[in-house]
Scaffold this motif. Sequence first.
Motif, PDB file in Angstrom:
ATOM      1  N   GLY A 111       0.815  -1.221   0.000  1.00  0.00           N
ATOM      2  CA  GLY A 111       0.000   0.000   0.000  1.00  0.00           C
ATOM      3  C   GLY A 111       0.840   1.258   0.000  1.00  0.00           C
ATOM      4  N   ILE A 112       1.762   1.361   0.947  1.00  0.00           N
ATOM      5  CA  ILE A 112       2.623   2.536   1.083  1.00  0.00           C
ATOM      6  C   ILE A 112       4.060   2.056   1.306  1.00  0.00           C
ATOM      7  CG2 ILE A 112       2.300   2.739   3.591  1.00  0.00           C
ATOM      8  CD1 ILE A 112       2.228   5.787   3.229  1.00  0.00           C
ATOM      9  N   ALA A 113       5.030   2.806   0.812  1.00  0.00           N
ATOM     10  CA  ALA A 113       6.430   2.419   0.958  1.00  0.00           C
ATOM     11  C   ALA A 113       6.904   2.604   2.396  1.00  0.00           C
ATOM     12  CB  ALA A 113       7.305   3.232   0.003  1.00  0.00           C
ATOM     13  N   ALA A 114       7.978   1.923   2.736  1.00  0.00           N
ATOM     14  CA  ALA A 114       8.474   1.931   4.119  1.00  0.00           C
ATOM     15  C   ALA A 114       8.913   3.310   4.591  1.00  0.00           C
ATOM     16  CB  ALA A 114       9.635   0.940   4.250  1.00  0.00           C
ATOM     17  N   VAL A 147      -3.781   7.135   9.750  1.00  0.00           N
ATOM     18  CA  VAL A 147      -3.659   5.836   9.085  1.00  0.00           C
ATOM     19  C   VAL A 147      -2.279   5.694   8.447  1.00  0.00           C
ATOM     20  CG1 VAL A 147      -4.470   4.465   7.115  1.00  0.00           C
ATOM     21  CG2 VAL A 147      -6.111   5.422   8.733  1.00  0.00           C
ATOM     22  N   LYS A 148      -1.791   6.748   7.812  1.00  0.00           N
ATOM     23  CA  LYS A 148      -0.443   6.692   7.236  1.00  0.00           C
ATOM     24  C   LYS A 148       0.605   6.424   8.309  1.00  0.00           C
ATOM     25  CE  LYS A 148      -1.091   9.713   3.212  1.00  0.00           C
ATOM     26  NZ  LYS A 148      -0.695  10.997   2.590  1.00  0.00           N
ATOM     27  N   ARG A 149       0.448   7.071   9.468  1.00  0.00           N
ATOM     28  CA  ARG A 149       1.410   6.838  10.564  1.00  0.00           C
ATOM     29  C   ARG A 149       1.346   5.389  11.044  1.00  0.00           C
ATOM     30  NH1 ARG A 149      -0.414  12.027  12.160  1.00  0.00           N
ATOM     31  NH2 ARG A 149      -1.797  11.107  13.735  1.00  0.00           N
ATOM     32  N   LEU A 150       0.155   4.816  11.058  1.00  0.00           N
ATOM     33  CA  LEU A 150       0.010   3.431  11.503  1.00  0.00           C
ATOM     34  C   LEU A 150       0.738   2.472  10.558  1.00  0.00           C
ATOM     35  CD1 LEU A 150      -3.716   3.396  12.671  1.00  0.00           C
ATOM     36  CD2 LEU A 150      -1.669   3.334  14.111  1.00  0.00           C
ATOM     37  N   PHE A 151       0.697   2.758   9.259  1.00  0.00           N
ATOM     38  CA  PHE A 151       1.424   1.916   8.311  1.00  0.00           C
ATOM     39  C   PHE A 151       2.925   1.940   8.583  1.00  0.00           C
ATOM     40  CE2 PHE A 151      -2.247   2.627   5.265  1.00  0.00           C
ATOM     41  CZ  PHE A 151      -2.701   1.318   5.357  1.00  0.00           C
TER      42      PHE A 151
END
Length: 494
Positions: free
Chosen positions: A24-27, A201-205
Amino acid sequence: MVTSYHSTRNKTIQASARQAVLKGIAADGGLFVHPGLGQEKADLDRILHQSYQENAAYILGLLLPDYTEEELTQAIQAAYTGSFASEAVTPVKPVGDLQVLELFHGPTSAFKDVALTMLPQLMSIALKDTGDSAMILTATSGDTGKAALSGFKNVDRTGIAVFYPEGKVSQIQYRQMATQQGENVRVFAVQGNFDDAQSAVKRLFLDQELNDWAASKSIRLSSANSINVGRLVPQVVYYFEAWKQLMQQGVIGRQDQLSFSVPTGNFGDVLAGYYAYRLGLPVKKFVVASNANNVLTEFIRTGVYDRNRAFIKTISPSMDILISSNLERLLYYMTEGDTKQVKTWMDQLAAEGRYQVTPEILEKIQSLFVAEYAGDDETRAEISRVYKEDAYVLDPHSAIGYLAGGRQKGEEPMVVLATASPYKFAQDVMEAITGDTMAEWDALHALENICQDPVPAPLAALESADILHDAVVDVPGMKEAVKDSCALTGRGTR
């Protein structure tokens, strides 16, 4: 492994298309991009003579190169067979001087259905490589939530948790989410606005403790927002479909260009059009249409992106956004893949709430993109005008796109993306048309008497549906909500 994707912020953070869909999102917090986008152009003659499903398989094959043709064909059949009320999936209709691309004939009456019927298929295929389960975390300003819940309902080895801003979605959008059935779904109202939910949500990823905890249970965290490339690329297809239909209708010729007016907040829908342009679609310009939260308008006109402003609640809530995530992908391509520069701008946005691109980059953006915006009064007036003059009913988001498209129309046809059914915003639409304030269901039934289509059955059923999800969390409480929801990943049945 074909490492066809990497982060917008660091070229060494690489992934195959399947891995990009799962992650979903890069590291590093960046978004996955295909550096070779557009090197291979789409065959327009082929697209002209194929069905929507065949074109979807062809275009997704260009964008997701490590999915096989057989996998994509099966996924598309599963996603689109019987799911859309229109045989064309996304039909184009003339309305006044403009062409309207109707994207709301799917199961939840919003454009998100085109991608969110596909994403679970793409994710399920990728999961087979791993033996893991997936936990989908999604922030929504209204439409993504229901479309994601519908798409991932009871999908095997997958759970989904949706977070929406409490009190900042339409009543129909709220009921769509709050009544959602399924053994593997959870819905949470978040105290704050959409940007609060999306940023959390981005921070949780990127939360290492949460990811390690999930990994210990063989669970991968992923996203159904358009930060996920698997959500973004299916939307590219309907831009080509609009061209195909207008060619078949004789509106344009083989050498003609089109322009598109796109109501957008997160920049995902218009970015899909830019992907189509890079693949060879003949586009003259994209009109980025915003509501009173016009951060994108200012950026495209001045080169300054500044989210340090009041958040405005409008009658077009799906565009009530001040942090447009997908703009990062456009910056990557406009800088010709300068990941260090993109990272610098994104770091400035995180630290200061603003950044400014160079004059050279702004000139490149303005060569293809123009921007317009409209407040609620202008939006209501446009809904009323188009109904009175053309007997066509627009929802508040599509009305902004129509108004913006009319302002920017040149000699080439202007295609307006109609992103949601007016029934999802019946109270505001009826107030715009009649001047009267109506109760929720009274407005829905009154709208049916004047609308071009009947109330979609899933929306009509909401009137008697039970509220199943009433949880409210603050932003710090979202992490624990995700951990609790991870138990859902074993409850899917299909």
